[in-house]
Scaffold this active site. Sequence first.
Site, PDB file in Angstrom:
ATOM      1  N   TYR A  48     -35.458 -40.787 -50.071  1.00 56.82           N
ATOM      2  CA  TYR A  48     -36.244 -41.549 -51.045  1.00 56.82           C
ATOM      3  C   TYR A  48     -37.093 -42.636 -50.399  1.00 56.82           C
ATOM      4  O   TYR A  48     -37.973 -43.187 -51.045  1.00 56.82           O
ATOM      5  CB  TYR A  48     -35.335 -42.223 -52.077  1.00 56.82           C
ATOM      6  CG  TYR A  48     -34.445 -41.317 -52.878  1.00 56.82           C
ATOM      7  CD1 TYR A  48     -34.684 -39.951 -52.974  1.00 56.82           C
ATOM      8  CD2 TYR A  48     -33.347 -41.838 -53.558  1.00 56.82           C
ATOM      9  CE1 TYR A  48     -33.844 -39.132 -53.709  1.00 56.82           C
ATOM     10  CE2 TYR A  48     -32.507 -41.033 -54.300  1.00 56.82           C
ATOM     11  CZ  TYR A  48     -32.747 -39.678 -54.368  1.00 56.82           C
ATOM     12  OH  TYR A  48     -31.913 -38.886 -55.101  1.00 56.82           O
ATOM     13  N   LEU A 187     -32.122 -38.482 -68.488  1.00 61.93           N
ATOM     14  CA  LEU A 187     -33.059 -38.415 -69.612  1.00 61.93           C
ATOM     15  C   LEU A 187     -33.892 -37.138 -69.569  1.00 61.93           C
ATOM     16  O   LEU A 187     -34.788 -36.945 -70.393  1.00 61.93           O
ATOM     17  CB  LEU A 187     -33.993 -39.634 -69.611  1.00 61.93           C
ATOM     18  CG  LEU A 187     -33.340 -41.010 -69.451  1.00 61.93           C
ATOM     19  CD1 LEU A 187     -34.393 -42.109 -69.545  1.00 61.93           C
ATOM     20  CD2 LEU A 187     -32.240 -41.219 -70.479  1.00 61.93           C
ATOM     21  N   ILE A 226     -27.080 -42.016 -63.837  1.00 60.50           N
ATOM     22  CA  ILE A 226     -27.844 -42.959 -63.012  1.00 60.50           C
ATOM     23  C   ILE A 226     -29.316 -42.901 -63.419  1.00 60.50           C
ATOM     24  O   ILE A 226     -30.147 -42.369 -62.682  1.00 60.50           O
ATOM     25  CB  ILE A 226     -27.651 -42.697 -61.499  1.00 60.50           C
ATOM     26  CG1 ILE A 226     -27.906 -41.229 -61.136  1.00 60.50           C
ATOM     27  CG2 ILE A 226     -26.255 -43.110 -61.052  1.00 60.50           C
ATOM     28  CD1 ILE A 226     -27.979 -40.989 -59.617  1.00 60.50           C
TER      29      ILE A 226
END
Length: 271
Positions: A48, A187, A226
């Site tokens: 990341y 989500l 998360i």
Amino acid sequence: MEHITVGDTTVPALGFGTSGMDTDDERYRAVSAALEAGYRHIDTAQMYDSESAVGDAIHDADVDREEVFVTTKLLGENRAHDAVIESTHDSLDRLDTEFVDLLLIHSPDQEPSHEETLNAMNELVDEGAVENVGISNFSVEETRTAIEHSDAPILTNQVEYNVHERRDDLLSFCLDHDVMLTAYSPLGVGDCLNDEVVRRIADDHDRTPAQVVIRWLLQQPLVSPIPMSSNPDHVWANADVFDFELTDDEMRDLFAVGGDLDDDLASKLGL
């Protein structure tokens, strides 16, 4: 903040993800907002490029390092024994910490063998640079293999998991073997938030759709979502999920969004 206990380890149930952000400034502000909002479980990875920003945000926050559960993950090219050791110490330098709470293999489809990688990760546990080890994006059988090859318990398998992308077989296995399932993209990259069932339940509780799907995950045993956002308002709202509960009927309705729930798993979930 609720917690999950796996073996002898206690993990804040709600974590904060740091993938998908473009700049160190964006990452720093997001993690700073998360820590201020009460998150104490921060997820990063060598891939990341967010470890330095995470470390800076933790260092600058009015929070003791020991209060924050920090996860990072090995880059695919850092799976060989020596690369595991060297790259993890590089991660510690970027994070400005003496240890990480959890080190994961980021993906199962890399060489060399899981056994070689896990042996090196276990050496890092022995030296105190890593507190716990785990895996990410592993199937049930790959998770079973990892458990067999690691002296240290496999604390978690981090996978995509949300109302549209269920992992019933994996969650059932994790419940049987005391392995936490860490849910990234909880989500569904936003697509779960427009589901009519999600929105109906959100309206009934006077909550946002995001809060409802996060709460759905938190009410499943050994599941740690998360969520990730660089919007401070969303960061705070996503953490405001501990003062309401979904009913069993609402939990079942949300499971039904992704298809029929296996009877055996439903029993394990108390549904």
